[in-house]
Design an enzyme around this catalytic site. Structure first.
Site, PDB file in Angstrom:
ATOM      1  N   SER A  32       5.503  -7.419  -0.851  1.00  0.00           N
ATOM      2  CA  SER A  32       4.087  -7.431  -0.503  1.00  0.00           C
ATOM      3  C   SER A  32       3.719  -8.744   0.172  1.00  0.00           C
ATOM      4  CB  SER A  32       3.233  -7.241  -1.760  1.00  0.00           C
ATOM      5  OG  SER A  32       3.632  -8.126  -2.763  1.00  0.00           O
ATOM      6  N   HIS A  73       6.064  -0.706   2.107  1.00  0.00           N
ATOM      7  CA  HIS A  73       5.327  -1.268   0.971  1.00  0.00           C
ATOM      8  C   HIS A  73       4.593  -0.177   0.203  1.00  0.00           C
ATOM      9  CE1 HIS A  73       1.918  -3.991  -0.619  1.00  0.00           C
ATOM     10  NE2 HIS A  73       2.934  -3.992  -1.459  1.00  0.00           N
ATOM     11  N   GLU A 112       2.682   1.324   3.305  1.00  0.00           N
ATOM     12  CA  GLU A 112       2.519   0.569   4.546  1.00  0.00           C
ATOM     13  C   GLU A 112       3.891   0.432   5.212  1.00  0.00           C
ATOM     14  OE1 GLU A 112      -1.219  -2.415   3.783  1.00  0.00           O
ATOM     15  OE2 GLU A 112       0.628  -2.914   2.726  1.00  0.00           O
ATOM     16  N   ASN A 123      -3.251  -5.796   0.902  1.00  0.00           N
ATOM     17  CA  ASN A 123      -3.395  -7.058   0.158  1.00  0.00           C
ATOM     18  C   ASN A 123      -4.227  -8.088   0.909  1.00  0.00           C
ATOM     19  OD1 ASN A 123      -2.164  -6.371  -2.227  1.00  0.00           O
ATOM     20  ND2 ASN A 123      -0.125  -6.939  -1.529  1.00  0.00           N
TER      21      ASN A 123
END
Ligand code: 3HC
Length: 284
Positions: A119, A140, A152, A190
């Site tokens: 991440s 991800h 992702e 994130n």
């Protein structure tokens, strides 16, 4: 290229979820752990989850048995030598990931795609540690993996279009929804989620409201499935702090700096659900 055999490196929280969905989606799945004890614990968790789903009537016994039959575990990366795709899901440590990918590069067949579930680590640096940088990218997943739909797909400036296409199709074959992003620290989710979680800690530190009321406010006022402190406890305070530190290092913006309370809770070992205590207390 057809993906039939998938390797997963790491059978912790994220790795075991990735293994579960991969085996359930019909792929031969090999999971690697650092030692027998971690392997036994990780595979045991997957078995328990699948058996629990069967007991609840959410997964028929045949499908459970078939998923478990497709799954094998081993210690040592050499067991990945027949994989078409490997997803690495180890702890967030750039040097360890670079070293692991350099080894995977010498073990896996030349056509294999090497993906990282990172991440916050630099995917380009991971790719550059191999002799096949065009076949390396980020995939991800989100916690809890079996329940969260998103993946992702993070390409670097070195990733081949065909590798992105094959990986995206594999994500769809898992029943997940892919979004395309670049190898930029924290990707999409994130980048937006972490400052929100850090702000929640700051307003709590500042005495604005109780933990419970902040959580309730964001759940009922915004329709979020869980409040920021419940989510921090789920993600792990150490993971959230690590991602924030990497983001602060990269962007130098104060909003990404981990608040003092978060740092102290990590130092105190209050990491969230996984240690039984984070912002809330779990278990008996
Ligand atoms: N496999 C399949 N199904 C499972 C399962 C598994 N491993 N575990 C549980 N389930 C099933 C359960 O049996 C349950 O079914 P039932 O209700 O019929 O019994 C169903 O899934 C839902 O379980 P819950 O009651 O626990 O589900 P909730 O409705 O409370 O939703 C949640 C749980 C999906 C976690 C929801 O609260 C949510 O979306 N929370 C936000 C999570 C989030 O934001 N995650 C992202 C974190 S950030 C991240 O991961 C990035 C990282 O890089 C830091």
């Amino acid at each position: 290229m057809a993906i039939t055999r998938v390797g997963v490196v790491g059978c912790g929280l994220m790795g075991s979820g990735i293994v579960q969905v991969t085996a359930q989606a019909g792929f031969e799945t090999v999971v690697i752990e650092a030692n027998d004890e971690l392997l036994k614990r990780g595979v045991g968790r997957i078995r328990q989850t699948l058996e629990g789903l069967t007991e609840k009537g959410k997964l028929d016994a045949k499908a459970k048995d078939a998923a478990l039959a497709r799954l094998s575990g081993a210690v040592g990366l050499e067991h990945l030598k027949a994989c078409d795709l490997v997803v690495e899901a180890m702890t967030e440590n750039q040097a360890l990931k670079n070293e692991t990918f350099a080894k995977l590069d010498t073990i896996c067949p030349p056509h294999a795609i090497l993906a990282t579930n990172t991440s916050s680590c630099n995917v380009t640096a991971i790719a550059a540690a191999t002799k096949r940088p065009a076949q390396v990218l980020g995939l991800h997943f989100f916690n809890p993996v079996p329940l969260m739909k998103l993946v992702e797909v993070a390409r670097t400036i070195l990733t081949d279009d065909a590798v992105v296409k094959t990986s995206t199709e594999w994500v769809r074959a898992l029943g997940k929804v892919p979004v395309q992003t670049k190898d930029a620290t924290a990707f999409i989710v994130n980048r937006l989620l972490v400052p929100y979680l850090l702000d929640a800690v700051r307003v709590y530190e500042g005495g604005l409201a109780s933990l419970e009321d902040i959580d309730q406010a964001m759940k009922l006022g915004c329709g979020y499935p869980m409040g920021p402190f419940t989510l921090l406890d789920l993600v792990g305070l150490d993971t959230a702090m690590y991602v924030a530190e990497v983001m602060f290092e990269e962007f130098r913006e104060p909003r990404y700096a981990p608040p003092a309370l978060l740092k102290r809770m990590v130092l105190a070992g209050h990491l969230g659900r996984k240690t039984g205590r984070g912002f809330y207390t779990y278990g008996s």
